[in-house]
Design a protein around this motif. Structure first.
Motif, mmCIF file in Angstrom:
data_model
loop_
_atom_site.group_PDB
_atom_site.id
_atom_site.type_symbol
_atom_site.label_atom_id
_atom_site.label_comp_id
_atom_site.label_asym_id
_atom_site.label_seq_id
_atom_site.Cartn_x
_atom_site.Cartn_y
_atom_site.Cartn_z
ATOM 1 N N PRO A 7 3.026 -9.502 11.651
ATOM 2 C CA PRO A 7 1.683 -9.866 11.205
ATOM 3 C C PRO A 7 1.593 -10.366 9.771
ATOM 4 O O PRO A 7 0.605 -10.996 9.409
ATOM 5 N N ASP A 8 2.612 -10.114 8.981
ATOM 6 C CA ASP A 8 2.583 -10.495 7.570
ATOM 7 C C ASP A 8 3.517 -11.658 7.329
ATOM 8 O O ASP A 8 4.729 -11.498 7.375
ATOM 9 N N ALA A 9 2.944 -12.820 7.050
ATOM 10 C CA ALA A 9 3.789 -13.992 6.791
ATOM 11 C C ALA A 9 4.490 -13.887 5.438
ATOM 12 O O ALA A 9 5.615 -14.354 5.279
ATOM 13 N N ARG A 10 3.806 -13.299 4.456
ATOM 14 C CA ARG A 10 4.373 -13.163 3.105
ATOM 15 C C ARG A 10 4.064 -11.780 2.568
ATOM 16 O O ARG A 10 2.945 -11.273 2.747
ATOM 17 N N VAL A 11 5.048 -11.199 1.902
ATOM 18 C CA VAL A 11 4.876 -9.907 1.231
ATOM 19 C C VAL A 11 5.499 -10.026 -0.152
ATOM 20 O O VAL A 11 6.622 -10.534 -0.290
ATOM 21 N N THR A 12 4.769 -9.559 -1.158
ATOM 22 C CA THR A 12 5.285 -9.560 -2.525
ATOM 23 C C THR A 12 5.250 -8.126 -3.044
ATOM 24 O O THR A 12 4.210 -7.458 -2.948
ATOM 25 N N VAL A 13 6.362 -7.671 -3.573
ATOM 26 C CA VAL A 13 6.444 -6.335 -4.151
ATOM 27 C C VAL A 13 7.189 -6.415 -5.473
ATOM 28 O O VAL A 13 7.930 -7.371 -5.734
ATOM 29 N N SER A 14 7.005 -5.412 -6.283
ATOM 30 C CA SER A 14 7.718 -5.343 -7.561
ATOM 31 C C SER A 14 9.064 -4.665 -7.373
ATOM 32 O O SER A 14 9.226 -3.800 -6.493
ATOM 33 N N GLU A 15 10.014 -5.075 -8.173
ATOM 34 C CA GLU A 15 11.344 -4.466 -8.105
ATOM 35 C C GLU A 15 11.233 -2.964 -8.319
ATOM 36 O O GLU A 15 10.494 -2.486 -9.188
ATOM 37 N N GLY A 16 11.945 -2.213 -7.478
ATOM 38 C CA GLY A 16 11.895 -0.762 -7.553
ATOM 39 C C GLY A 16 10.851 -0.132 -6.663
ATOM 40 O O GLY A 16 10.894 1.086 -6.409
ATOM 41 N N ALA A 17 9.932 -0.916 -6.177
ATOM 42 C CA ALA A 17 8.886 -0.387 -5.284
ATOM 43 C C ALA A 17 9.448 -0.208 -3.883
ATOM 44 O O ALA A 17 10.487 -0.763 -3.517
ATOM 45 N N SER A 18 8.711 0.557 -3.084
ATOM 46 C CA SER A 18 9.099 0.719 -1.689
ATOM 47 C C SER A 18 8.549 -0.444 -0.865
ATOM 48 O O SER A 18 7.643 -1.176 -1.286
ATOM 49 N N LEU A 19 9.124 -0.584 0.341
ATOM 50 C CA LEU A 19 8.796 -1.747 1.162
ATOM 51 C C LEU A 19 8.632 -1.328 2.609
ATOM 52 O O LEU A 19 9.393 -0.481 3.110
ATOM 53 N N GLN A 20 7.653 -1.916 3.288
ATOM 54 C CA GLN A 20 7.576 -1.827 4.736
ATOM 55 C C GLN A 20 7.208 -3.204 5.281
ATOM 56 O O GLN A 20 6.201 -3.783 4.876
ATOM 57 N N LEU A 21 8.008 -3.699 6.183
ATOM 58 C CA LEU A 21 7.705 -4.937 6.904
ATOM 59 C C LEU A 21 7.430 -4.569 8.355
ATOM 60 O O LEU A 21 8.213 -3.870 8.986
ATOM 61 N N ARG A 22 6.335 -5.089 8.867
ATOM 62 C CA ARG A 22 5.865 -4.655 10.183
ATOM 63 C C ARG A 22 6.353 -5.564 11.310
ATOM 64 O O ARG A 22 6.456 -6.785 11.146
ATOM 65 N N CYS A 23 6.600 -4.935 12.449
ATOM 66 C CA CYS A 23 7.029 -5.650 13.647
ATOM 67 C C CYS A 23 6.440 -4.948 14.865
ATOM 68 O O CYS A 23 6.601 -3.738 15.027
ATOM 69 N N LYS A 24 5.775 -5.726 15.711
ATOM 70 C CA LYS A 24 5.278 -5.213 16.982
ATOM 71 C C LYS A 24 5.924 -6.041 18.086
ATOM 72 O O LYS A 24 6.020 -7.267 17.982
ATOM 73 N N TYR A 25 6.355 -5.395 19.138
ATOM 74 C CA TYR A 25 7.014 -6.119 20.222
ATOM 75 C C TYR A 25 6.253 -5.912 21.521
ATOM 76 O O TYR A 25 5.481 -4.958 21.673
ATOM 77 N N SER A 26 6.521 -6.812 22.451
ATOM 78 C CA SER A 26 5.984 -6.684 23.804
ATOM 79 C C SER A 26 7.138 -6.890 24.770
ATOM 80 O O SER A 26 7.793 -7.934 24.754
ATOM 81 N N TYR A 27 7.389 -5.849 25.579
ATOM 82 C CA TYR A 27 8.467 -5.927 26.573
ATOM 83 C C TYR A 27 8.248 -4.836 27.586
ATOM 84 O O TYR A 27 7.992 -3.691 27.229
ATOM 85 N N SER A 28 8.352 -5.175 28.844
ATOM 86 C CA SER A 28 7.987 -4.249 29.919
ATOM 87 C C SER A 28 9.038 -3.178 30.165
ATOM 88 O O SER A 28 8.729 -2.122 30.709
ATOM 89 N N ALA A 29 10.269 -3.424 29.774
ATOM 90 C CA ALA A 29 11.342 -2.453 30.002
ATOM 91 C C ALA A 29 11.819 -1.914 28.654
ATOM 92 O O ALA A 29 11.180 -2.118 27.632
#
Lengths: 113, 114
Positions: A7-29
């Protein structure tokens, strides 16, 4: 077929900060999940992958990701980012029937000094 | 060292012309893939192959053909190139199935169709 949403095309953080990049998937199995990184003018390289077991999987360079079946998510995390982590990060999903991996649109990470 | 090599790395083609993008892998993988990368779309699957002589359509196969004459080589062919096919194309190889299907990518082929 399976699909991935980042959902996030761009993320900017400062050096030393923590990071989370999000991912949602769709799959039946049961999904096989991957995070790849792409540095400028290069191909993609694997950061980590998950199929089963501990939902938190460790990767290279201090990255980890957590699988959540209930949320259909596979978010990438890092406790403290470095300027060299600036890159594009892709989440991908495939299945166990040899189907081809599908990728999300990617998240461009910029780490500010 | 095992690798995926793409050629050409850069190409300018004219509309209506034929373009062949080549990919060679030394990973001894059965599976090979062609993706294109465009801003806002990420990597989209064009064609893939399970082994020599096989090709399968991906999600956006229109306007593209593929050829897998050997385990090592997988080509993407644009018979009549159009400006909408301007993109960066990535070839990848991978093992068979599931978590073994980690992909190993080439460095990309940048195509401009004018």
């Amino acid at each position: 077929a399976q699909s991935v949403t980042q959902p996030d095309a761009r993320v900017t953080v400062s050096e030393g900060a923590s990071l989370q990049l999000r991912c949602k998937y769709s799959y039946s199995a049961t999904p096989y999940l991957f995070w790849y990184v792409q540095y400028p003018r290069q191909g993609l390289q694997l950061l980590l992958k998950y199929y089963s077991g501990d939902p938190v999987v460790q990767g290279v360079n201090g990255f980890e990701a957590e699988f959540s079946k209930s949320n259909s998510s596979f978010h990438l995390r890092k406790a403290s980012v470095h300027w060299s982590d600036s890159a594009v990060y892709f989440c991908a999903v495939s299945g166990n029937n040899n189907n081809a991996p599908r990728f999300g649109a990617g998240t461009k990470l910029t780490v500010k000094p | 060292e095992a690798a995926v090599t793409q050629s050409p790395r850069n190409k300018v083609a004219v509309t209506g012309g034929k373009v062949t993008l080549s990919c060679n892998q030394t990973n001894n993988h059965n599976n090979m893939y062609w993706y294109r990368q465009d801003t806002g779309h990420g990597l989209r699957l064009i064609h893939y192959s399970y082994g020599a002589g096989s090709t399968e359509k991906g999600d956006i196969p229109d306007g593209y053909k593929a050829s897998r004459p050997s385990q090592e080589n997988f080509s993407l062919i644009l018979e009549l190139a159009t400006p909408s096919q301007t993109s960066v194309y990535f070839c990848a190889s991978g093992g068979t199935g599931g978590a073994g299907n980690t992909l190993y990518f080439g460095e990309g082929s940048r195509l401009i169709v004018v």
